[in-house]
Scaffold this active site. Structure first.
Site, PDB file in Angstrom:
ATOM      1  CG  ASP A 418      -1.962  -0.988   1.265  1.00 44.06           C
ATOM      2  OD1 ASP A 418      -1.966  -1.845   0.354  1.00 44.06           O
ATOM      3  OD2 ASP A 418      -2.803  -0.954   2.185  1.00 44.06           O
ATOM      4  CG  ASP A 419       0.197   3.724   2.404  1.00 47.73           C
ATOM      5  OD1 ASP A 419      -0.963   3.436   2.018  1.00 47.73           O
ATOM      6  OD2 ASP A 419       0.523   3.846   3.601  1.00 47.73           O
ATOM      7  CG  HIS A 469      -4.331   2.654  -0.535  1.00 49.73           C
ATOM      8  ND1 HIS A 469      -5.246   2.018   0.279  1.00 49.73           N
ATOM      9  CD2 HIS A 469      -3.351   3.108   0.319  1.00 49.73           C
ATOM     10  CE1 HIS A 469      -4.847   2.078   1.541  1.00 49.73           C
ATOM     11  NE2 HIS A 469      -3.694   2.747   1.591  1.00 49.73           N
ATOM     12  CG  HIS A 473      -3.292   7.319   2.441  1.00 53.17           C
ATOM     13  ND1 HIS A 473      -3.185   7.336   3.814  1.00 53.17           N
ATOM     14  CD2 HIS A 473      -3.087   6.023   2.079  1.00 53.17           C
ATOM     15  CE1 HIS A 473      -2.912   6.114   4.253  1.00 53.17           C
ATOM     16  NE2 HIS A 473      -2.850   5.301   3.205  1.00 53.17           N
ATOM     17  CG  HIS A 560       2.459   0.024   4.194  1.00 58.04           C
ATOM     18  ND1 HIS A 560       2.291  -0.885   5.209  1.00 58.04           N
ATOM     19  CD2 HIS A 560       1.288   0.702   4.083  1.00 58.04           C
ATOM     20  CE1 HIS A 560       1.054  -0.768   5.693  1.00 58.04           C
ATOM     21  NE2 HIS A 560       0.423   0.192   5.028  1.00 58.04           N
TER      22      HIS A 560
HETATM   23 ZN    ZN Z   1      -2.504   3.203   3.330  1.00 54.52          ZN
END
Ligand code: ZN
Length: 608
Positions: A418-419, A469, A473, A560
């Site tokens: 993620d991210d 995602h 955020h 991540h």
């Molecule tokens: Zn995240």
């Protein structure tokens, strides 16, 4: 029961005993106008070509008048005496005699040919005599002579179904150029007539016999014989070419017999003969899936320039069907053969052949990538694995009705990041994924996509999945329905504009969602079942332990792609998971392999 009827029964038994012991009885005086006596006399004259001797006449006369023997019996028994066989009368003569004795007339041509056809096919003379007994003409003659007609119930297999007998005999004639022995004819007719064995199995057995192989016929000649035996006609050019093409796949003639046996035309022929169609037992692995064998043998031909051997077809088809080797691994083995290097010394030519086998098409851009790998020292075997690690390969197999058993993994994990994107870390993770032909899913933040575009494109080219995602955020649980929808669509558009691929899964920030999110997200929400807490510890060993001590089939692992420690952990985790038998797949692949249709607005923590 009344006394009178008991006495009558007792008398009848006594009479029966007396009749059976004919030698104890005085000779019957022959009446000049007794039709039964006439029938017996005629039988002696026509079949044995002599007058009856007294004892013989007595035997028949008394048994026939007592009802223990019939007109059919006298004919059948006379035909089986040494005296009759010693006369050496041919089939045609025998049929003529039957006409005279049983129908009391000269045979007509059509009738004679009918009986001769079946006699010639191997039906026994008892079978033919029984055939005569079924005719109303015989019943009329017997009525005239005051005889009980009687029947000769079939005992031998070859008499059970004359048409099947004819089919069996014809198959022997065509394929082995000889008549079947009586044992063989009895066996096959009985089994086929009773439906235990399919008619095509007989053809298969004969073609597989050493006797047939010894004839050394070429494939076209064998096919012509199969058409005559199974379709009862000459082969046409188109049919011949078609089956020669399938044989060229590397399958055996048994496979062809099985396929011809599945044609409607064969079913029609079988219906005509009163037989059942059914499957031929195929013993060689190469015949179990002719498309697969064809794929293997054409790959070998494409890379080595020679036909695949029977052994190769059997060994590779067997391993792939048993799941001990994938098609991809087989191809990479062919790529590593010295024969392949000798046949295709130039890397470009090797790649053209490999693309043709794996994609059924050429792709210059992809080819350049693989060419630089080869020129950079990567082995052909490894590059072949890379070439198969592409949707075009899967599509090609699907088009052929094939599946690669190891493209359909049994134990699977979806690694997710993620991210990102964040190229220093994302690329390092991609390096490991590429090295091990593994896939993962990157849940990207939309507003970062264009800043790190090349690693996003690279992920797609390696077969990885780009998930959504959100745009920036934001925690979705704080937003209205339309704001949720906007977060999703902005991120999706950024990914689509860059890669040409629209994300099909999303992950809510923090894994948090509520009813508003579910109702407006418009995509499946992918949560996780293994949390590495990599953001908290920033420690490779912690990530390694969190995964390796906990994963099981169908898990979704949260990480991540922002931390070097996470990328470093992948260098240990990915090969170890593969060593444990896991296939590393994207979230969408996981759902596909587990046969789950992911629903929009629904949350998934694992897919099993
Ligand atoms: Zn995240």
């Amino acid at each position: 029961m009344q006394t009178g009827s008991i006495r009558r029964m007792f008398m009848a038994i006594l009479l029966a005993i007396a009749i059976m012991s004919t030698n104890l009885l005085p000779s019957t005086v022959r009446a000049s106008d007794d039709p039964i006596a006439d029938f017996i006399d005629r039988a002696y004259e026509l079949i044995l070509d002599r007058k009856a001797e007294d004892a013989g006449f007595q035997y028949w006369y008394q048994n026939i008048t007592a009802g223990s023997l019939t007109a059919a019996d006298i004919v059948d028994q006379f035909f089986h005496t040494d005296e009759f066989t010693g006369r050496g009368i041919n089939d045609e003569g025998q049929v003529e005699i039957l006409y005279h004795v049983m129908f009391d007339r000269e045979p007509d041509d059509g009738g004679k040919q009918y009986w001769l056809k079946y006699l010639d096919a191997g039906v026994s003379i008892s079978g033919i005599i029984n055939g005569f007994t079924q005719s109303p003409e015989f019943a009329e003659v017997c009525a005239r002579y005051n005889m009980v007609p009687g029947t000769i119930p079939p005992v031998e297999g070859r008499d059970l179904n004359w048409n099947v007998t004819e089919f069996v005999s014809r198959a022997y004639d065509l394929l082995l150029e000889r008549r079947p022995d009586v044992g063989g004819l009895n066996y096959w007719t009985k089994e086929i007539a009773s439906g235990n064995i399919a008619a095509n199995s007989l053809v298969n057995e004969l073609v597989r016999s050493p006797e047939f192989s010894a004839k050394g016929l070429d494939d076209a000649s064998v096919l012509a014989l199969l058409y005559k035996a199974m379709f009862d006609r000459q082969i046409d050019d188109g049919g011949c070419q078609y089956w020669l093409g399938i044989l060229d796949y590397g399958v055996s003639m048994s496979c062809i017999i099985s396929m011809i046996g599945a044609c409607p035309e064969f079913a029609e022929v079988c219906a005509r003969y009163g037989m059942t169609t059914g499957s031929v037992k195929l013993e060689e692995p190469r015949d179990q899936n002719y498309q697969l064998t064809g794929y293997i043998s054409r790959a070998i031909f494409g890379l080595t320039g020679r036909k695949a051997t029977v052994d190769e077809c059997n060994v590779y088809t067997d391993a792939i069907l048993k799941g001990t080797k994938s098609i991809a691994v087989s191809l990479s083995e062919f790529a590593s053969w010295a024969e392949t290097s000798a046949h295709l010394p130039a890397n470009e030519d090797f790649l053209k052949a490999a693309f043709d086998i794996c994609y059924g098409a050429q792709d210059d851009a992809k080819m350049q990538t693989f060419l630089s790998s080869l020129n950079g020292g990567k082995t052909r075997s490894k590059v072949m694995m890379d070439i198969t690690n592409d949707p075009a390969y899967k599509a090609k197999l699907t088009g052929l009705g094939l599946k690669d058993p190891m493209v359909e993994p049994k134990k699977m994990i979806a690694l997710t990041f993620d991210d990102g994107p964040y190229s220093p870390v994302t690329n390092r993770i991609l390096d490991v994924l590429e090295k091990y032909n593994a896939h993962a899913t990157f849940f990207v933040v939309g507003n970062r996509v264009n800043s790190y575009s090349s690693c996003v494109k690279r992920a797609v080219s390696l077969g990885c999945e780009i998930g959504n995602h959100t745009w920036d955020h934001t925690s979705l649980t704080t937003l209205s329905g339309s704001e949720v929808a906007s977060q999703i669509s902005r991120c999706n558009n950024a990914v689509f504009n860059l890669t040409g691929v629209m994300p099909s899964v999303m992950r809510p920030v923090g894994g948090a969602y509520n009813a508003t999110v579910s109702n407006n997200v418009g995509m499946p929400m992918i949560i996780w079942s293994v949390d590495t807490n990599d953001w908290k510890y920033r420690d490779s060993q912690h990530v390694i332990n969190a995964i390796l001590n906990n994963v099981k089939d169908g898990d979704i692992v949260l990480m991540h792609d922002l931390y070097a420690s996470t990328a470093a952990a992948m260098e240990t985790v990915i090969p170890e998971l593969i060593a444990r038998g896991y296939t590393l797949v994207t979230v969408s692949e996981l759902a596909e392999y587990k046969n789950q249709q992911l629903k929009n607005g629904q949350a998934y923590t694992s897919i099993r």
